[in-house]
Write a protein that holds these residues in place. Structure first.
Motif, PDB file in Angstrom:
ATOM      1  N   UNK A   3       0.826  -1.207   0.000  1.00  0.00           N
ATOM      2  CA  UNK A   3       0.000   0.000   0.000  1.00  0.00           C
ATOM      3  C   UNK A   3       0.858   1.255   0.000  1.00  0.00           C
ATOM      4  N   UNK A   4       1.852   1.293   0.863  1.00  0.00           N
ATOM      5  CA  UNK A   4       2.708   2.479   0.976  1.00  0.00           C
ATOM      6  C   UNK A   4       3.481   2.706  -0.315  1.00  0.00           C
ATOM      7  N   UNK A   5       4.098   1.655  -0.845  1.00  0.00           N
ATOM      8  CA  UNK A   5       4.917   1.815  -2.048  1.00  0.00           C
ATOM      9  C   UNK A   5       4.082   2.148  -3.282  1.00  0.00           C
ATOM     10  N   UNK A   6       2.879   1.632  -3.374  1.00  0.00           N
ATOM     11  CA  UNK A   6       2.050   1.890  -4.558  1.00  0.00           C
ATOM     12  C   UNK A   6       1.292   3.203  -4.495  1.00  0.00           C
ATOM     13  N   UNK A  24      -7.282   2.352  -8.102  1.00  0.00           N
ATOM     14  CA  UNK A  24      -7.846   1.006  -8.124  1.00  0.00           C
ATOM     15  C   UNK A  24      -7.083   0.120  -9.090  1.00  0.00           C
ATOM     16  N   UNK A  25      -6.850   0.617 -10.291  1.00  0.00           N
ATOM     17  CA  UNK A  25      -6.111  -0.147 -11.292  1.00  0.00           C
ATOM     18  C   UNK A  25      -4.671  -0.395 -10.835  1.00  0.00           C
ATOM     19  N   UNK A  26      -4.064   0.600 -10.195  1.00  0.00           N
ATOM     20  CA  UNK A  26      -2.683   0.447  -9.710  1.00  0.00           C
ATOM     21  C   UNK A  26      -2.601  -0.643  -8.649  1.00  0.00           C
ATOM     22  N   UNK A  27      -3.563  -0.679  -7.740  1.00  0.00           N
ATOM     23  CA  UNK A  27      -3.570  -1.722  -6.709  1.00  0.00           C
ATOM     24  C   UNK A  27      -3.805  -3.100  -7.314  1.00  0.00           C
ATOM     25  N   UNK A  28      -4.739  -3.184  -8.248  1.00  0.00           N
ATOM     26  CA  UNK A  28      -5.008  -4.473  -8.888  1.00  0.00           C
ATOM     27  C   UNK A  28      -3.772  -4.977  -9.630  1.00  0.00           C
ATOM     28  N   UNK A  29      -3.071  -4.080 -10.310  1.00  0.00           N
ATOM     29  CA  UNK A  29      -1.843  -4.446 -11.018  1.00  0.00           C
ATOM     30  C   UNK A  29      -0.751  -4.886 -10.033  1.00  0.00           C
ATOM     31  N   UNK A  47     -10.152   2.523  -3.006  1.00  0.00           N
ATOM     32  CA  UNK A  47      -8.770   2.808  -3.403  1.00  0.00           C
ATOM     33  C   UNK A  47      -8.330   4.173  -2.892  1.00  0.00           C
ATOM     34  N   UNK A  48      -9.223   5.162  -2.940  1.00  0.00           N
ATOM     35  CA  UNK A  48      -8.892   6.495  -2.427  1.00  0.00           C
ATOM     36  C   UNK A  48      -8.680   6.453  -0.918  1.00  0.00           C
ATOM     37  N   UNK A  49      -9.522   5.726  -0.216  1.00  0.00           N
ATOM     38  CA  UNK A  49      -9.369   5.589   1.238  1.00  0.00           C
ATOM     39  C   UNK A  49      -8.089   4.824   1.582  1.00  0.00           C
ATOM     40  N   UNK A  50      -7.733   3.838   0.764  1.00  0.00           N
ATOM     41  CA  UNK A  50      -6.496   3.087   1.002  1.00  0.00           C
ATOM     42  C   UNK A  50      -5.260   3.963   0.808  1.00  0.00           C
ATOM     43  N   UNK A  51      -5.355   4.967  -0.051  1.00  0.00           N
ATOM     44  CA  UNK A  51      -4.248   5.918  -0.201  1.00  0.00           C
ATOM     45  C   UNK A  51      -4.039   6.684   1.105  1.00  0.00           C
ATOM     46  N   UNK A  52      -5.141   7.025   1.779  1.00  0.00           N
ATOM     47  CA  UNK A  52      -5.035   7.681   3.088  1.00  0.00           C
ATOM     48  C   UNK A  52      -4.419   6.730   4.116  1.00  0.00           C
ATOM     49  N   UNK A  53      -4.791   5.464   4.058  1.00  0.00           N
ATOM     50  CA  UNK A  53      -4.219   4.459   4.956  1.00  0.00           C
ATOM     51  C   UNK A  53      -2.715   4.338   4.715  1.00  0.00           C
TER      52      UNK A  53
END
Length: 164
Positions: A3-6, A24-29, A47-53
Motif C-alpha cells: 500500500x505504501x509503495x504503490x 484502483x487499477x494500480x492496486x489491482x496491477x 482505493x482512495x481511502x487506502x491511499x489515506x491508509x
C-alpha cells in the motif's frame, strides 16, 4: 508495504513519480505482480481511502509508533476469528474492506515492532527514493530498496571521493 509503495511514495529510485491517477487499477496491477488475489471487489472510493491508509502507515517505517497506534484505534484493530475453518484476522467481522486492510496491515507492523524487530522496517536511504521494505538480512544492514538504488548511491559516493 504494498500500500505504501504503490499509493504514497513520490520518489522511486531517484525519479519523481506521481501517485497513480487510477488507484484502483494500480492496486489491482500490484496484486497481480505479487501473484496475490483480491478477495473482494475494490471500488474507486476504497482505493482512495487506502491511499489515506498508506499515508497513515508510512511513518511506522521510520519508527513513529504514535501514528501507528492512532491508526490501529481509528480502524478498530481487534483480533478475531473469521470464517470456516476459522482464520485469525485483526479486524472486526463486519469491517469494510478498507478498515479490514488497514487494521490487518497496522497490526502486522505493530507486531514486528512489538517483538523487537522494528529496526527491520526500513525506508530506502538512497537520495531520491522513498520506497519501504522489510530488511531480511541477518545483521539488519540493508540500507537500500534494491540494487539500482545501492549502485546509484555507491557511484555517487565514488564520484564525490574522486572530486576531492
Amino acid at each position: 508495504m504494498l500500500l505504501v509503495n504503490e499509493l504514497h511514495v513520490t520518489h522511486v529510485r531517484g525519479r519523481r513519480v506521481d501517485p497513480p491517477a487510477d488507484r484502483r487499477a494500480a492496486l489491482e496491477e500490484a496484486f497481480t505482480r505479487q501473484e496475490r488475489a483480491l478477495d473482494e471487489v475494490l471500488t474507486e472510493e476504497d482505493a482512495d481511502r487506502l491511499a489515506d491508509v498508506a499515508a497513515e502507515l508510512h511513518p511506522a517505517f521510520t519508527g513513529d509508533v504514535a501514528t501507528l497506534n492512532q491508526a490501529l484505534v481509528r480502524h478498530a484493530a481487534v483480533p478475531s476469528l473469521h470464517g470456516d475453518p476459522p482464520v485469525l484476522a485483526f479486524h472486526a467481522p463486519g469491517a469494510d474492506l478498507v478498515d479490514a486492510w488497514a487494521a490487518d496491515a497496522g497490526t502486522a507492523l505493530a507486531m514486528v515492532i512489538g517483538v523487537g524487530q522494528g529496526r527491520r522496517l526500513r525506508s530506502c536511504e538512497a537520495e531520491g527514493c522513498e520506497l519501504v521494505f522489510f530488511d531480511v538480512t541477518r545483521n539488519t544492514s540493508r540500507r537500500f530498496c534494491g540494487l539500482s538504488c545501492q549502485n546509484r548511491a555507491k557511484a555517487t559516493a565514488y564520484r564525490a571521493r574522486r572530486r576531492t
